[in-house]
Design an enzyme around this catalytic site. Sequence first.
Site, short mmCIF file in Angstrom:
data_model
loop_
_atom_site.label_atom_id
_atom_site.label_comp_id
_atom_site.label_asym_id
_atom_site.label_seq_id
_atom_site.Cartn_x
_atom_site.Cartn_y
_atom_site.Cartn_z
CG ASP A 85 -2.07 0.93 1.15
OD1 ASP A 85 -2.28 1.51 0.06
OD2 ASP A 85 -2.77 1.11 2.16
CG ASN A 131 2.21 1.69 -5.08
OD1 ASN A 131 3.17 1.53 -4.34
ND2 ASN A 131 1.68 0.70 -5.78
CG HIS A 159 -0.06 2.29 -9.15
ND1 HIS A 159 -0.26 1.82 -7.87
CD2 HIS A 159 -1.19 2.99 -9.47
CE1 HIS A 159 -1.46 2.20 -7.44
NE2 HIS A 159 -2.03 2.92 -8.38
CG LEU A 182 10.16 -16.94 -3.25
CD1 LEU A 182 10.58 -16.47 -1.86
CD2 LEU A 182 9.90 -15.73 -4.12
C1 FPP Z 1 -1.99 0.40 -3.17
O1 FPP Z 1 -1.53 1.71 -3.30
C2 FPP Z 1 -1.45 -0.42 -4.19
C3 FPP Z 1 -2.18 -1.02 -5.17
C4 FPP Z 1 -3.64 -0.86 -5.36
C5 FPP Z 1 -1.58 -1.87 -6.12
C6 FPP Z 1 -0.22 -2.37 -5.81
C7 FPP Z 1 0.39 -2.47 -7.11
C8 FPP Z 1 1.69 -2.41 -7.41
C9 FPP Z 1 2.79 -2.40 -6.43
C10 FPP Z 1 2.05 -2.35 -8.82
C11 FPP Z 1 1.41 -3.35 -9.70
C12 FPP Z 1 1.93 -4.70 -9.45
C13 FPP Z 1 2.11 -5.59 -10.42
C14 FPP Z 1 2.55 -6.97 -10.11
C15 FPP Z 1 1.92 -5.19 -11.80
P1 FPP Z 1 -2.60 2.85 -3.35
O2 FPP Z 1 -2.80 3.23 -4.76
O3 FPP Z 1 -3.88 2.42 -2.67
O4 FPP Z 1 -1.87 3.93 -2.53
P2 FPP Z 1 -2.56 5.05 -1.63
O5 FPP Z 1 -3.29 4.33 -0.54
O6 FPP Z 1 -1.38 5.84 -1.13
O7 FPP Z 1 -3.46 5.83 -2.53
#
Ligand code: FPP
Length: 247
Positions: free
Chosen positions: A28, A30, A45, A139
């Site tokens: 979480d 990004n 992301h 893994l």
């Molecule tokens: C949450 O951050 C993260 C996600 C919804 C997706 C996680 C995805 C990745 C790390 C990249 C994609 C992965 C692959 C394997 C292609 P958020 O957007 O909810 O962050 P925030 O809470 O700060 O808004």
Amino acid sequence: MQLRQKSITKKPSSLKPQVPIHVAIIMDGNGRWAERQGLPRLAGHRAGTSNISRIIRFFANHGVSYLTLYAFSTENWARPDHEVRGLLSLLGEVIHEETQSLHKQNVRVRHVGRLDRLPQQLQRNIYDGLALTKDNTGLTLCIAFDYGGRDEILEAIKEMLRNGISPEHVTESVFHNYLYTRGVPDPDLIIRTAGELRLSNFLLWQSAYSEYYCTSTLWPDFDSNEVRQALDAYKNRRRRFGRVLED
Ligand code: FPP
């Protein structure tokens, strides 16, 4: 380079666990990471995606055997169209750019969740990646993409009914075999980054006795030091699995 993997040990019977067999991560933060840099959410992301390959290495080097990453939930379809498209396209890029390298590192890739709602070409690329790495012995990396714990449970029930399983044959181990995570041990440690304290529909059945570790660090900044801290915290937990045990 092949990633080192320690042999899979039994569920620890002592109170003090050592290295978790299975670590699952809610990646979480990004969006907040991007916001803090004045960048669009997709840049966050992208930074989060770049972080994945080094995190895989760190956990494998610490002797973790299974790593599950929550990349896209069944609820994430409700995000703005361009963000959903961006996440799907990042998955495509990761498969294209990382599958060979993961294969060389002896990583076995699994997908957990639904495939039927993903674009056809992406589905084909996922199947190819799974087939290429299926016999690897290092893994096991489970990518939870279009995954939801409730969806998984409902799909398992529907499939058991279709197979005519009678109520007296429904046991925990039979049920396990109908889950997307069939064959994967329950997570010992669930890590959530970015400070939120909730499970967000992740591994609902499997997390019954998981240990939780939450950090305020945003996913793109989660590094080797954070991995060490999470594993150290885990070592100090007392795992009783509902029993009373002497130390
Ligand atoms: C949450 O951050 C993260 C996600 C919804 C997706 C996680 C995805 C990745 C790390 C990249 C994609 C992965 C692959 C394997 C292609 P958020 O957007 O909810 O962050 P925030 O809470 O700060 O808004």
